[in-house]
Motif scaffolding. Structure first.
Motif: not given
Length: 325
Positions: A44-46, A72-78, A112-125
């Motif tokens: 898949g995409e990366m 965002t869809h580019r989430p690893h750093h955050f 990740d509920p433990a740190t309240h982190f989420s991300c999405s491939g949908i722009i501005a989602e």
């Protein structure tokens, strides 16, 4: 800022870059001789965040695990800067059952509920959910805040503007962060956006807006400090735009034929730039830089090994975890 914080920011950026470099290696390892986006241990995409480390490190240095981050869809750093477990995150990227989403979400859908982190491939989602989190935090009488991260292209989406309006109207404890890496996939911002700085748009919604130039982690930290303090104090949202740098392609496999700035990109890498500044302050030398890289590499390679050793989801469980019990 004190010197200990400066070194912490440096170590965080090194950890992020080390992780992205390892994922780059693993992603391409079994996609040869011809690049096949569907092949290998990570199909898949990366979308990798090399060059954008200052935004994550500078902002998340002000946050606690109780605060929320939507990326965002580019989430690893955050994700890394906000303390998401590195093993579980890597396993999710590899699609293994030990991952954050039991291997069902992949790298664009980390949760990740433990740190309240989420991300999405949908722009501005991520903007509307950040408002919901901020509203919940306030109703519970806490000083927790939400951070909503978007790219400069997403700042033209309706969800972005609707979220700014509602956050300001309800004085919600939200910090909006726009990462301006100059390119919305292959479109330069000058061809898509009518303003030179998205921070200027904040005034239209009655909130402070600030643009950080030069991809400076210390400048991001200072701007984030003002925005986070305002949110925690109950004074409402703020908008920060960070002019950052996408060192690599929009996605892996991107030929980047559209980029006219590629030749000069390596010279603007924020990590050696910051290391030079810390050397000038007498805070870093070659040995300390090597120690930071070694420590980061050990953590990252441990996470890679954990992911590779994990099992893939059983196809028989495809309908599991679709709905909450």
């Amino acid at each position: 800022m004190d010197d200990r914080l400066r070194l912490d920011l440096h170590r965080m950026m090194v950890l992020i870059r080390t992780f992205e470099g390892a994922i780059l290696r693993e992603y391409h390892a079994d996609k040869k001789p011809a690049f096949d986006i569907g092949a290998g241990a990570i199909p898949g995409e990366m979308h990798l965040s090399a060059g954008q480390e200052p935004a994550a490190a500078g902002i998340c240095a002000h946050l606690t695990a109780g605060d929320a981050v939507t990326a965002t869809h580019r989430p690893h750093h955050f994700a890394i800067a906000h303390g998401v477990d590195l093993r579980a995150m890597t396993a999710e990227i590899f699609g293994r059952v030990g991952g954050l989403g039991r291997g069902r979400g992949g790298h664009m859908h980390l949760f990740d509920p433990a740190t309240h982190f989420s991300c999405s491939g949908i722009i501005a989602e991520g903007c509307p959910p950040a408002l919901g989190q901020a509203l919940a935090f306030r109703r519970r009488g806490t000083d927790r805040i939400a951070v909503a991260v978007t790219g400069e292209g997403a700042a033209n989406q309706g969800a972005f503007h609707e979220s700014l309006n509602l956050a300001a109207l309800w004085r919600l404890p939200v910090v909006f962060v726009v990462e301006d890496n100059d390119w919305g996939i292959s479109v330069p911002r000058s061809a898509s956006t009518c303003v030179t700085s998205n921070a200027d748009r904040a005034a239209g919604y009655g909130m402070p807006g600030e643009r950080v130039e030069d991809n400076s982690v210390e400048a991001v930290y200072e701007a984030a400090g003002r925005a986070v303090e305002r949110a925690r104090a109950g004074h409402g949202p703020s908008l920060i735009e960070v002019h950052t740098l996408r060192l690599w392609g929009h996605f892996e496999g991107d030929a980047q034929a559209y980029r006219s700035d590629l030749e000069g990109v390596p010279g603007r890498d924020p990590i050696p730039t910051y290391e030079a500044a810390l050397r000038d302050r007498g805070l870093l030398d070659d040995d300390e830089i090597e120690q930071a890289r070694k420590a980061a590499s050990e953590r990252v390679e441990d996470a890679i090994a954990f992911a590779r050793a994990g099992a893939e989801p059983d196809p028989a469980t495809a309908r599991d975890h679709v709905f909450a019990p």
